[in-house]
Design a protein around this motif. Structure first.
Motif, PDB file in Angstrom:
ATOM      1  N   LEU A 132       0.786  -1.142   0.034  1.00 55.09           N
ATOM      2  CA  LEU A 132      -0.087  -0.031   0.056  1.00 55.09           C
ATOM      3  C   LEU A 132       0.771   1.294   0.078  1.00 55.09           C
ATOM      4  O   LEU A 132       1.861   1.377   0.904  1.00 55.09           O
ATOM      5  N   TYR A 177      -2.546   0.088  -4.508  1.00 57.74           N
ATOM      6  CA  TYR A 177      -2.549  -1.150  -3.974  1.00 57.74           C
ATOM      7  C   TYR A 177      -1.767  -2.220  -4.696  1.00 57.74           C
ATOM      8  O   TYR A 177      -1.981  -2.259  -6.070  1.00 57.74           O
ATOM      9  N   TYR A 180      -0.636  -6.572  -4.975  1.00 61.22           N
ATOM     10  CA  TYR A 180      -0.802  -7.555  -4.296  1.00 61.22           C
ATOM     11  C   TYR A 180       0.170  -8.611  -5.276  1.00 61.22           C
ATOM     12  O   TYR A 180      -0.374  -8.946  -6.502  1.00 61.22           O
TER      13      TYR A 180
END
Length: 234
Positions: free
Chosen positions: A122, A147, A149
């Motif tokens: 983040l 963000y 991932y």
């Protein structure tokens, strides 16, 4: 700012045609080897100028700044100080009913940019432009929340706001943008870009599915859509 383009708060950058251009940049990297958490200072001085083929100075920018870069990827700039000039050979309608007279406009503005570590899951980025704009002033803050991932998913939401006050009138514009990308495999992915313009009340959507092959070839499926949520009288 963009080389070869002029900035308009309503539409972004406007391409130039038939111009002469000069730019320069002086940059020094100062490493801080004895400070483990800080990477370097980057003091610099830069500028650019554009002229028509007839010799009229359309714009110039002289920029003084220093970048502070940290080992974890964080960054901020200070002071981000600019001398700017915009030249109009004829009146320019920057917005319906707001016409800036022809002439040369010299101004001073201050810009600021900062971000946390963009490699983290983040991260936050933001900044502003504040100062003179033609015969008035402009305030342009922005912020981005991102963000990440793994190597599969990235997403961000960005907000831009412009408050322009001129002798001939004032206006405000806000733009909200969402971007996302998901990779099923290194060769198959889907990307989405959704943008809302508070001034025109338009929502624009772009979705692309890509299936890459060798040698830069592949299959791409793209869907574009624009929805107007405001009054049709405009």
């Amino acid at each position: 700012r963009q080389v070869g383009g002029a900035f308009n708060p309503e539409v972004g950058f406007v391409n130039r045609r038939s111009y002469r251009h000069m730019n320069w940049r002086f940059l020094r990297h100062i490493r801080m080897d004895r400070v483990p958490w800080f990477r370097e200072f980057r003091p610099h001085f830069s500028g650019n100028a554009f002229w028509t083929l007839g010799g009229f100075n359309e714009s110039y920018l002289v920029h003084f700044d220093n970048h502070f870069a940290f080992e974890n990827g964080a960054f901020f700039q200070l002071p981000g100080f600019n001398f700017t000039g915009e030249g109009l050979e004829e009146p320019f309608e920057i917005r319906e009913g707001i016409i800036i007279p022809g002439g040369t406009y010299n101004n001073i503005d201050w810009e600021f940019r900062a971000n946390t570590n963009r490699g983290a899951p983040l991260s936050l980025s933001g900044g502003w432009d504040l100062g003179g704009f033609y015969n008035g002033t402009r305030l342009g803050p922005n912020a981005t929340l991102a963000y990440r991932y793994s190597d599969k998913l990235t997403a961000s939401i960005r907000a831009n706001y412009f408050d322009v006050r001129l002798d001939e009138g004032s206006f405000k514009t806000a733009v909200l943008r969402f971007n996302a990308s998901y990779s099923f495999t290194p060769r198959i992915y889907v990307q989405a870009n959704v943008q809302y313009n508070d001034d025109t009340k338009d929502v624009g959507t772009n979705i692309r599915v890509g299936w890459l092959d060798t040698a830069g070839t592949g299959l791409f499926i793209v869907w574009n859509d624009t929805n107007h949520s405001g009054s049709l009288e405009r």
